[in-house]
Write a protein that holds these residues in place. Structure first.
Motif, PDB file in Angstrom:
ATOM      1  N   MET A 159      22.310  40.538 -66.231  1.00 21.12           N
ATOM      2  CA  MET A 159      21.345  40.608 -67.381  1.00 21.12           C
ATOM      3  C   MET A 159      20.623  42.077 -67.887  1.00 21.12           C
ATOM      4  SD  MET A 159      17.390  38.984 -68.012  1.00 21.12           S
ATOM      5  CE  MET A 159      18.155  37.125 -67.745  1.00 21.12           C
ATOM      6  N   ASP A 160      21.158  42.461 -68.950  1.00 23.62           N
ATOM      7  CA  ASP A 160      20.193  43.772 -69.495  1.00 23.62           C
ATOM      8  C   ASP A 160      18.970  43.385 -69.913  1.00 23.62           C
ATOM      9  OD1 ASP A 160      19.674  46.164 -70.295  1.00 23.62           O
ATOM     10  OD2 ASP A 160      20.916  46.092 -72.373  1.00 23.62           O
ATOM     11  N   ALA A 161      17.965  43.620 -68.845  1.00 22.89           N
ATOM     12  CA  ALA A 161      16.608  42.749 -68.904  1.00 22.89           C
ATOM     13  C   ALA A 161      15.834  43.825 -69.877  1.00 22.89           C
ATOM     14  CB  ALA A 161      16.050  42.445 -67.944  1.00 22.89           C
ATOM     15  N   PRO A 162      14.544  43.468 -70.009  1.00 24.08           N
ATOM     16  CA  PRO A 162      13.272  44.140 -70.867  1.00 24.08           C
ATOM     17  C   PRO A 162      12.893  45.439 -69.667  1.00 24.08           C
ATOM     18  CG  PRO A 162      12.814  42.075 -71.181  1.00 24.08           C
ATOM     19  CD  PRO A 162      13.900  42.050 -70.080  1.00 24.08           C
ATOM     20  N   PRO A 163      12.407  46.618 -70.082  1.00 25.70           N
ATOM     21  CA  PRO A 163      11.834  47.515 -69.524  1.00 25.70           C
ATOM     22  C   PRO A 163      11.012  47.168 -68.398  1.00 25.70           C
ATOM     23  CG  PRO A 163      11.692  48.079 -71.720  1.00 25.70           C
ATOM     24  CD  PRO A 163      11.835  46.511 -71.802  1.00 25.70           C
ATOM     25  N   THR A 164      11.152  48.156 -67.469  1.00 25.53           N
ATOM     26  CA  THR A 164      10.204  47.860 -66.256  1.00 25.53           C
ATOM     27  C   THR A 164       8.841  47.487 -66.303  1.00 25.53           C
ATOM     28  OG1 THR A 164      11.553  49.835 -65.227  1.00 25.53           O
ATOM     29  CG2 THR A 164       9.629  48.952 -63.888  1.00 25.53           C
ATOM     30  N   GLY A 165       8.176  47.849 -67.421  1.00 25.06           N
ATOM     31  CA  GLY A 165       6.692  47.726 -67.682  1.00 25.06           C
ATOM     32  C   GLY A 165       6.408  46.215 -67.769  1.00 25.06           C
ATOM     33  N   ARG A 166       7.345  45.412 -68.234  1.00 22.13           N
ATOM     34  CA  ARG A 166       7.144  44.109 -68.573  1.00 22.13           C
ATOM     35  C   ARG A 166       8.323  43.231 -67.996  1.00 22.13           C
ATOM     36  NH1 ARG A 166       9.054  41.045 -72.829  1.00 22.13           N
ATOM     37  NH2 ARG A 166      10.856  42.043 -74.078  1.00 22.13           N
ATOM     38  N   ILE A 167       8.974  43.426 -66.901  1.00 23.41           N
ATOM     39  CA  ILE A 167      10.030  42.912 -66.308  1.00 23.41           C
ATOM     40  C   ILE A 167       9.319  41.615 -65.545  1.00 23.41           C
ATOM     41  CG2 ILE A 167      10.290  44.468 -64.132  1.00 23.41           C
ATOM     42  CD1 ILE A 167      13.036  42.072 -66.016  1.00 23.41           C
ATOM     43  N   THR A 168       8.542  41.890 -64.898  1.00 19.00           N
ATOM     44  CA  THR A 168       7.740  40.841 -63.927  1.00 19.00           C
ATOM     45  C   THR A 168       7.103  39.656 -64.749  1.00 19.00           C
ATOM     46  OG1 THR A 168       7.105  42.235 -62.095  1.00 19.00           O
ATOM     47  CG2 THR A 168       6.149  40.207 -62.104  1.00 19.00           C
TER      48      THR A 168
END
Length: 342
Positions: A159-168
């Motif tokens: 999965m090409d996921a959202p950026p680090t700031g909102r991944i959790t």
């Protein structure tokens, strides 16, 4: 070995490129990999130099086998190893909601009517959390899907996921949904998704550069993921610059080596080292460049130490001098494979 690989990273670190290279690296020895995009940017299509992806799983690449041969190579001359395949899917939240309504409530026709009325778009716009539920749910469905013989359809999902700031928060949204909906299909679906995301089947990989801000976001992201009970995989250091000077030369550059540079220039036939001569005029610009390089190397060393201090597997991908084209993508995939399982 994980089957769902979630790739995140600060914007500008090349997470989409790394996700694509990882999908190719995993699709070896006949393996089938699904590369999933959730942000609607069509980044996968750009990386693979293909047309925009529809909301369907489509084969976009054939991976080389472990010996480096493509399918066309390995099929020649009798009995080579079968190359793997990479499929891609750009998940659309509206279409995923229609799938959800059909799957759990058998509202196929009614769902399409709601879409015509704009209700689907309205729902996914006013409730960002719902969008994330649908995106993660669709990816986890691909992980769990089996064929009629009981075998997994995909050996791995990336999965090409959202950026680090909102991944959790993105990955943990189903925990919140399961808490709000105490019973029923929504509750059960949310729990099923979290069972995948918090299991050894999943690994969240973070992409960074050897720069202060991306590294700090990576450190913070790892802490947040661990606190949420989400499985952290490895850290991919992207765009690593090849060494220009060896360590001793870097130290000399940091401390200045005026006399040595003047002598070297003279030996190269660039004029005498006398004051005002051609060699003399070149010394200061060269020293300035050398100091800048030494500072950069020192920064990268410090940031690298910060990353290794996380105690996670670390992978390094070199900066491609010509930028990332399709050939470069296969090269990065090969480099990931040579650095061990991810």
């Amino acid at each position: 070995m994980s089957r769902l690989h979630v790739v995140s990273g600060k914007g500008g670190t090349g997470k989409t490129t790394v996700a694509a290279a990882l999908a190719l690296a995993l699709a070896t020895e006949g393996q089938r990999t699904l590369l999933v995009e959730v942000e609607g940017r069509q980044g996968i299509a750009q990386v693979f130099e293909t047309e925009a992806l529809p909301y369907e799983e489509r084969k976009i690449a054939v991976a080389p086998d472990s010996a480096g041969a493509s399918r066309s190579d390995s099929s020649r001359g009798g009995g080579g190893r079968r190359a793997g395949e990479v499929y891609a899917l750009a998940i659309d939240a509206e279409r995923a909601l229609l799938d959800y309504l059909q799957m759990f409530y058998k509202l196929g026709g009614a769902g399409r009517a709601l879409k015509k009325l704009g209700a689907i778009d309205f729902a996914t716009t006013i409730a960002p959390g719902l969008r994330d539920v649908l995106l993660t749910g669709k990816a986890c469905e691909a992980v769990r899907r089996k064929d009629k013989h009981g075998r997994f359809v995909y050996d791995a999902v990336v999965m090409d996921a959202p950026p680090t700031g909102r991944i959790t928060r993105f990955l943990n949204v189903n925990d919140e949904v399961a808490g709000l909906a105490k019973i029923g299909p929504i509750h059960n679906q949310a729990q099923a998704v979290m069972r995948v995301l918090k299991s050894p089947e999943t690994a969240v990989h973070l992409v960074t550069l050897l720069e202060e801000m991306p590294v700090q976001e990576t450190v913070d992201g790892v802490a947040e993921l661990r606190a949420a009970g989400l499985p952290v995989g490895g850290v991919v250091i992207n765009m690593v610059r090849p060494p220009v000077l060896d360590p001793d030369e870097v130290d000399l550059a940091a401390n200045g080596a005026r006399a040595g540079i003047a002598t070297a220039l003279s030996s190269a036939g660039l004029g005498g080292a006398r004051r005002g001569g051609r060699a003399e005029r070149l010394i200061d610009p060269l020293l300035e460049q050398a100091r800048e390089h030494a500072e950069r190397v020192a920064l990268e060393r410090a940031e690298h130490t910060e990353i290794t201090g996380l105690g996670l597997p670390t992978y390094e991908l070199e900066q491609l001098p010509e930028g990332v084209d399709l050939a470069g993508l296969y090269r990065l995939a090969r480099d990931l494979r040579t650095q061990g399982p991810i």
